[in-house]
Each structure stands twice: as C-alpha cells, then as structure tokens.
Design an enzyme around this catalytic site. Sequence first.
Site, PDB file in Angstrom:
ATOM      1  N   ARG A 170      29.985  36.809 -46.922  1.00 21.95           N
ATOM      2  CA  ARG A 170      29.850  38.095 -45.827  1.00 21.95           C
ATOM      3  C   ARG A 170      30.460  39.196 -46.350  1.00 21.95           C
ATOM      4  O   ARG A 170      31.038  39.946 -45.500  1.00 21.95           O
ATOM      5  CB  ARG A 170      30.194  37.818 -44.583  1.00 21.95           C
ATOM      6  CG  ARG A 170      29.387  38.372 -43.586  1.00 21.95           C
ATOM      7  CD  ARG A 170      29.513  38.387 -42.037  1.00 21.95           C
ATOM      8  NE  ARG A 170      28.564  39.082 -41.222  1.00 21.95           N
ATOM      9  CZ  ARG A 170      29.071  39.554 -40.009  1.00 21.95           C
ATOM     10  NH1 ARG A 170      30.237  39.634 -39.458  1.00 21.95           N
ATOM     11  NH2 ARG A 170      27.971  40.067 -39.485  1.00 21.95           N
ATOM     12  N   ASP A 173      25.628  31.364 -32.551  1.00 18.20           N
ATOM     13  CA  ASP A 173      24.989  32.420 -32.856  1.00 18.20           C
ATOM     14  C   ASP A 173      23.377  32.229 -32.940  1.00 18.20           C
ATOM     15  O   ASP A 173      22.562  33.233 -32.646  1.00 18.20           O
ATOM     16  CB  ASP A 173      25.174  33.045 -34.330  1.00 18.20           C
ATOM     17  CG  ASP A 173      26.387  33.869 -34.551  1.00 18.20           C
ATOM     18  OD1 ASP A 173      27.111  34.255 -33.370  1.00 18.20           O
ATOM     19  OD2 ASP A 173      26.601  34.271 -35.652  1.00 18.20           O
ATOM     20  N   ASP A 176      30.682  45.086 -29.303  1.00 14.32           N
ATOM     21  CA  ASP A 176      30.613  44.049 -30.562  1.00 14.32           C
ATOM     22  C   ASP A 176      31.113  44.820 -31.661  1.00 14.32           C
ATOM     23  O   ASP A 176      31.681  46.014 -31.762  1.00 14.32           O
ATOM     24  CB  ASP A 176      29.536  43.190 -30.596  1.00 14.32           C
ATOM     25  CG  ASP A 176      29.643  41.677 -31.124  1.00 14.32           C
ATOM     26  OD1 ASP A 176      29.629  41.715 -32.353  1.00 14.32           O
ATOM     27  OD2 ASP A 176      29.791  40.774 -30.433  1.00 14.32           O
ATOM     28  N   TRP A 199      37.213  37.183 -30.260  1.00 14.17           N
ATOM     29  CA  TRP A 199      37.711  36.983 -31.158  1.00 14.17           C
ATOM     30  C   TRP A 199      36.969  36.373 -32.340  1.00 14.17           C
ATOM     31  O   TRP A 199      37.092  35.063 -32.175  1.00 14.17           O
ATOM     32  CB  TRP A 199      39.198  36.297 -31.124  1.00 14.17           C
ATOM     33  CG  TRP A 199      40.030  36.388 -32.148  1.00 14.17           C
ATOM     34  CD1 TRP A 199      40.029  35.705 -33.278  1.00 14.17           C
ATOM     35  CD2 TRP A 199      41.710  36.619 -32.053  1.00 14.17           C
ATOM     36  NE1 TRP A 199      41.199  35.371 -34.170  1.00 14.17           N
ATOM     37  CE2 TRP A 199      42.032  36.182 -33.255  1.00 14.17           C
ATOM     38  CE3 TRP A 199      42.311  37.272 -31.293  1.00 14.17           C
ATOM     39  CZ2 TRP A 199      43.293  36.443 -33.772  1.00 14.17           C
ATOM     40  CZ3 TRP A 199      43.690  37.341 -31.487  1.00 14.17           C
ATOM     41  CH2 TRP A 199      44.055  37.098 -32.585  1.00 14.17           C
ATOM     42  N   ASP A 200      36.555  37.004 -33.388  1.00 14.77           N
ATOM     43  CA  ASP A 200      35.393  36.304 -34.226  1.00 14.77           C
ATOM     44  C   ASP A 200      36.270  36.053 -35.430  1.00 14.77           C
ATOM     45  O   ASP A 200      37.278  36.355 -35.871  1.00 14.77           O
ATOM     46  CB  ASP A 200      34.560  37.430 -34.485  1.00 14.77           C
ATOM     47  CG  ASP A 200      33.071  36.854 -34.845  1.00 14.77           C
ATOM     48  OD1 ASP A 200      33.071  35.442 -35.125  1.00 14.77           O
ATOM     49  OD2 ASP A 200      32.038  37.507 -34.854  1.00 14.77           O
ATOM     50  N   MET A 201      35.694  35.187 -36.363  1.00 13.44           N
ATOM     51  CA  MET A 201      36.016  34.711 -37.634  1.00 13.44           C
ATOM     52  C   MET A 201      34.747  34.363 -38.555  1.00 13.44           C
ATOM     53  O   MET A 201      34.200  33.383 -38.110  1.00 13.44           O
ATOM     54  CB  MET A 201      37.018  33.608 -37.254  1.00 13.44           C
ATOM     55  CG  MET A 201      37.846  33.179 -38.531  1.00 13.44           C
ATOM     56  SD  MET A 201      37.256  32.031 -39.556  1.00 13.44           S
ATOM     57  CE  MET A 201      38.498  30.914 -40.234  1.00 13.44           C
ATOM     58  N   ASN A 202      34.399  34.979 -39.483  1.00 19.40           N
ATOM     59  CA  ASN A 202      32.976  34.897 -40.021  1.00 19.40           C
ATOM     60  C   ASN A 202      33.254  34.510 -41.514  1.00 19.40           C
ATOM     61  O   ASN A 202      32.170  34.803 -42.276  1.00 19.40           O
ATOM     62  CB  ASN A 202      32.315  36.175 -39.852  1.00 19.40           C
ATOM     63  CG  ASN A 202      31.830  36.273 -38.471  1.00 19.40           C
ATOM     64  OD1 ASN A 202      31.174  35.405 -38.055  1.00 19.40           O
ATOM     65  ND2 ASN A 202      32.241  37.275 -37.877  1.00 19.40           N
TER      66      ASN A 202
HETATM   67  C1  DGJ Z   1      29.423  36.674 -35.593  1.00 18.95           C
HETATM   68  C2  DGJ Z   1      29.293  36.518 -33.959  1.00 18.95           C
HETATM   69  O1  DGJ Z   1      29.168  35.206 -33.694  1.00 18.95           O
HETATM   70  C3  DGJ Z   1      28.131  37.461 -33.493  1.00 18.95           C
HETATM   71  O2  DGJ Z   1      28.276  36.957 -32.145  1.00 18.95           O
HETATM   72  C4  DGJ Z   1      28.623  38.865 -33.816  1.00 18.95           C
HETATM   73  O3  DGJ Z   1      29.878  39.028 -32.920  1.00 18.95           O
HETATM   74  C5  DGJ Z   1      28.739  39.078 -35.187  1.00 18.95           C
HETATM   75  N1  DGJ Z   1      29.715  38.032 -35.785  1.00 18.95           N
HETATM   76  C6  DGJ Z   1      29.292  40.438 -35.560  1.00 18.95           C
HETATM   77  O4  DGJ Z   1      29.459  40.588 -36.899  1.00 18.95           O
END
Ligand code: DGJ
Length: 727
Positions: free
Chosen positions: A439, A542, A362, A473-476
């Site tokens: 973030r 999450d 990750d 493929w994440d997006m935060n």
């Molecule tokens: C948010 C994701 O939902 C988590 O599972 C993890 O990958 C974190 N980002 C990592 O920054």
Amino acid sequence: MPVIYEKEYKRYHIRGKSFSMVLAEYEMGDGSCVPLMRYYGSSLSRIPVEEGELLTERFRSFDTANAVLPFAVPTAGHGDFRPVQFEIIDGRGQNCTRLSLTGHGVIPGKKKLAGLPATYVEEEEEAQTLYLDLKDEKSGASVRVSYTLFEELDALAVSAEIRNDGGDGLILEQAGSVSLSLPQAVDFVHLHGAWAREFNLEKTGPMHGERTVRSMRGASGHQHNPFVALAVPGAAEQSGEVYGISLVYSGNFQITADQDAYDHTRVVAGINSQTFQWKLAPGESFQTPEAVLVYSDHGYGHLSQIYHELYKKRLCRGRYRDRCRPILVNNWEATYFAFNREKLLEIAGTAADLGIELFVLDDGWFGRRDDDSSSLGDWFVYEEKLPEGLLQVSDEIHKLGLKFGLWFEPEMISENSRLYENHPDWVLRADGYVMTPSRNQYILDLSRKEVQDYLIERVSRVLEENRIDYVKWDMNRNFAETGSASGIPSGELPHRYMLGVYRIMEVITGRHPDVLFEGCSGGGGRFDPGMLYYMPQIWTSDNSDAVSRLKIQYGASLVYPPGTMCSHVSAVPNHQVRRVTGLEIRGHVAMSGVFGYQLDFNRCTPKEREQIREQIKAAKQYREIVRTGKFTRLISPFSTGDCAWQFRTEKEILVFAFRILQQANVMPPQICLADLPLDAVWQDGEGQIYDSRYLMHHGLATHLSNPIEGERGDFQSQVFHLKKTGE
Ligand code: DGJ
C-alpha cells in the site's frame, strides 16, 4: 477454595464453576519432579486417588515415557517428540532443558504482565493465581507459570515468565504461553480469512499430526485469528465439550494442536517460534503473552458467552468499557480522500438532523495526503485541504451537536513524507536489501524508544490541540524486512515491535481517558484480545456488505463480544462486492454490533433518509441490549441460507433473523430461541405473550419467505424485541 494444593497427593486442583484442571507432581527417573496435566474438563468434586495407568510402563523401544507423559510444561530434548512450550539453548549450545518444580503458591488476585495486555481484576477476590516455579539447575533457566482462575467468570488465564538465573547467556528458541494435554482426539475449529473476508469458521475432524494456525505478519492478521476451539466430536452450539484457547497478543503467534499415535492431543500456544529468538542475559527475564482458556460442556454457545463476559468486563478497559457507544458516521466510503470542509459539514449537518452522535473524519486530513501514496507519519493538518484547520472543523462539528473523531495510522510511514526525509533510519528495513512496499507504505521501527516517544507526543498534540472525542487507529500493512538500524536482531524485532506498540497505546489511551479509541487494521487484520485491552471496539472488516457481514460477525462471535464489533450501514451497490441490499437488512446487521454509517446521507432519497431516521431511533433503543446482553447464535450462515442470533438481558430479548436468498413456495422459517430462563414469560410489541418454552421449542414465526410485492425478494431480515412480563 477454588485453587487447592492437595499435599497428600501432591496435586493442584484449579476448580472453576464449570471446569477443573488437575496438575500433579511427577518424579522423573533423573531426580527431577515435573507437573503433569492429569485432568482438564468438567468440574470435579472428587478426584480419584488411583488415577489410572500413566501409560509409561507400557511403552517400549522408540517411544519412551517422555513421549507419552502429559507434561504441563513440556520442554525440548529428552525424547518428547510432540510440540513443546519451551526450547532454551544453554551456554553450551544444548537444548535439553528439564524444568523441575522448586516451589508453588496461591495468591489472591492477579498480577499485571509487564508491558503486555492481559485480563485483570478490580478486586483481589475476583481471582486466585496458582504459580508453579520450575528450574533447570544445569542451564540456570527458571520459569514461573501462572494460572489465574476467574472464579465467577469461569475462565483461566495462563502465562509464563522465564528468567536466566545462571551464569551463561541463554537463547530462547521458543517461549510458549501455555500447553494443554487432552486424552482424546478432537475437532479443530479456527477462524481464517483474508482482507475483507475475515472470520470464516472452519472445523476439521480429528487428524493425526499437527494442525497450526499462525501469523508471521507482525500483526495477528486477517488470515488466522489467535484463537482455536478444540471440541470433542459431536459438540454443537448448545451441547458437547469444547475447549477454547485465545491469545491476548496482537503480533506473530502460533497455536499448534498435535494428535499423537495414541490419540492424545497436545496443544501449545504462544509467540510464533519461527520468527522468534531471544537472548536472555544473566538476571534478565522474558514474559510471555497470556493465553485465556475456557471450557464448556454446553457447546460452542456457552464457550462464546464465557469469553464475551470476560473480555467485556476484565479485558476491555477505560471509560467506554461500560458505556453506551455513540452512533457514528464515517466519511471514508462517502468521500474517500476527496473532501473539504464544506463537504464534511454537509454530511455532518444531515447526520446531526437524523440523530447521529459522532462524526468521524477518516484518512486524508494530514500531510499532503490525496491518495495512499504519501504523508503517513506527518500528523499535521493538510492546510490546502482544510485551510481553516482541524480545530475549526472540530468546533463546527461540535456546534452541530456531534462529537468529533479522527483517523490515524500511527505505526506507518510513507516514503513521500517529511518524517521519512528527516528520519530514514526509523523504518523497519534490512541492511542492503530493497524494502518491499505494500500500500505504498513502510512500517516504523517501534522497537526504538525515540520513535515511540515521537508518536506519543505527535498524536497527543493533535488530540490536545483539537476537540477530538474518538480515534480510529488503523494499520494497513504487514511486515517484510524485519531489520532495525539499532541492530536489534530479526528474532527479537517482531516482539519488541509489539511491546513498542503496546507502550504507545498504553501511554496515549492513559493520557486521554475521555477519548473513545477504535482499533482497525484494514478491518479485522488485528481484531484480537491484545487490541481490545486498549480499544474497546474494533472495525470488524473493510467489507461493509450486509450479507458478507453475516458470516464475518457470526464467525467473530465465537470469541469476541458483538458489542466490540463495529458495523456500519454503507451505500449500495456495496463498494466491496457490488451487491445491492435493502436498508433494512443493512441496518439489522449493523445494529448487531457497534452501530454506525459510512455513506453520504445527502445522496439518499428523502424516503431513505426517513428510514434512516427510524433506524437510528431503533439502534438507540437496542444498543444497550446488544452491548450488555448474552449473545446466542441460533442459525449459522455457514451451514444454511439463513442466519439468526439473539441477545438477552435480564428483561429483554432481541432477535435478528436473516434470509439470504429467497426460495419459492416454502413456509416462513420459525426461529427457535435458546438459552432462556424456563419459567419466564415474554411480550412482543404487539402485545403477544410467549412462554420461554414456546419460544425455544416452537419458535417465533417470521415473514422472511414473504417478500412484499414490488420489493426485493432476497436479503430479507426481521427483528423481534420481547420484554419480560409478569403475566
Ligand atoms: C483501512 C480501513 O479499514 C478503512 O476503514 C479506512 O480507514 C482506510 N484504511 C483508510 O485508508
């Protein structure tokens, strides 16, 4: 013929397996002819010629005919005081569009939507598309609305394309995907939430005025899923009439249902008009996202099953669409950013021994990323952390007999990154304003082709130079200042951003067809049909606590197939809610989706590791039933302290039952199954034989109210696996 034009009556009958939609031509007093939605509901074999009074003559004074007609494609102006599908400003600044029918046709199959995700056909015979061509001669706006009937899958996909066929520039203030008219007041059901508590089912009864779910976040969001169900009051899981509207879109959306003074309901769904304004030069066109409509007269359960089948078979794509998904371990909750090669291999080694198939690395492998304050955009291995390089790590993981997966967050950029140093203008920002952090990161301006191209090449290089079998493929974060150094106006940026994201995903997934892509946005912040088109599974939340997940997965199942919902067993006390639950319930919840782990097996006791070994064996036995089976919700965690659901294939049934909090002195709950073929006979692992009717009316006896001495009383679960037998 499922789509019929009845010339004599000037009406179009779209007839699915269980629904009909009737659109009729209607002459307006001003010389135009518009389509009305005369019927949408249970499938009709006959449509009455006398369709009843259209209400119009009865109305006087403040409400003109335009305020009550069930327009199929409603437009602004002309005294229709309800939500409209299109608001188009013409060259003179007027917004009085009147779209009149100029033609129609029925074509086999379904056309692709330019640049957008959508349901599709593999053979032309699978669907028929009715298109209606409409034009406003005065402004030059032309609209083609397409209604694609998936006959066998029993769903209707609707979208519209607007063209400027006139001389002056047009401005689209609103370009909805679909509008529906129902002659009754309805319940409004939607899925709301927040980060780590997505997909809460909420139902409100009939109400005058508007109810809207929307996003302005640049993503569909954790807060409201782009889905609404409208139900005739009284509808339940297995009975009653329910209408579903699901948008195949991952950006700013809105779905509005308006109940007017006459208790009729108008629904409009599409791109969020509050953050949208699009200039359409002569000759240009604009394609709306697609809305998928499903009707059920067998309650919410059947509605969900129709969505599940369609989305599994004709929305998800790629090699993994029809393939068994590998059981993974992800190092995020095991190590967060604090890992090195040895630590990763230690987890992977035990994982391989226990039967895990895929190891996922990750966040934290790139740039100089030791926490969330830096490096997004620098998709180069963090050499101080992994001095041997990614290829060596991926090789060693493969040598253990595991596949190797890698985390990316391609759409984002950290201020503290090489990419930002080199391209400060690649960030979404409004000139003269401070950028709002979230973030510690910012969003790349993916409306620009050079930024899209950079990401396509960089991510592809990592995939090509290493042995990568899977990408998360994440997006935060969500939008704040929507400005672009390229000068694209804020009204166009959110949609152009989405078109950019979709192009990047299309190219990368197309170039790497053997890689399994998993979507994520801090869990379920972008769990929507648009993403499922590119990635056949999504990290659902999450929140990995088993009890929280019951509601999350139950709610999500209203529209999304469980086989697309990633669900992991994590350590206890759980990292999000600090709850301590047993391995059994954590396993049963996770097995009800795409199964995996998110913990360090080496920190488990030997007894727990043996339990995990058995759990993985069971998950391997069950995963195809979960992925391909028909899903039925049996007991809702939103209305009881228990929860149960069932998966059924032709030959097997899998039932998971959960008791959240224990009670004293109660009888063990019986779980009544549903939706079984009436004459079938089933056998459980102990040889017990059950008739379908018995299972549906009497139910399976559980041990959920009998906590074993010395064990935890709360958070019990039980699985039943039945096979069809000839006896
Ligand atoms: C948010 C994701 O939902 C988590 O599972 C993890 O990958 C974190 N980002 C990592 O920054």
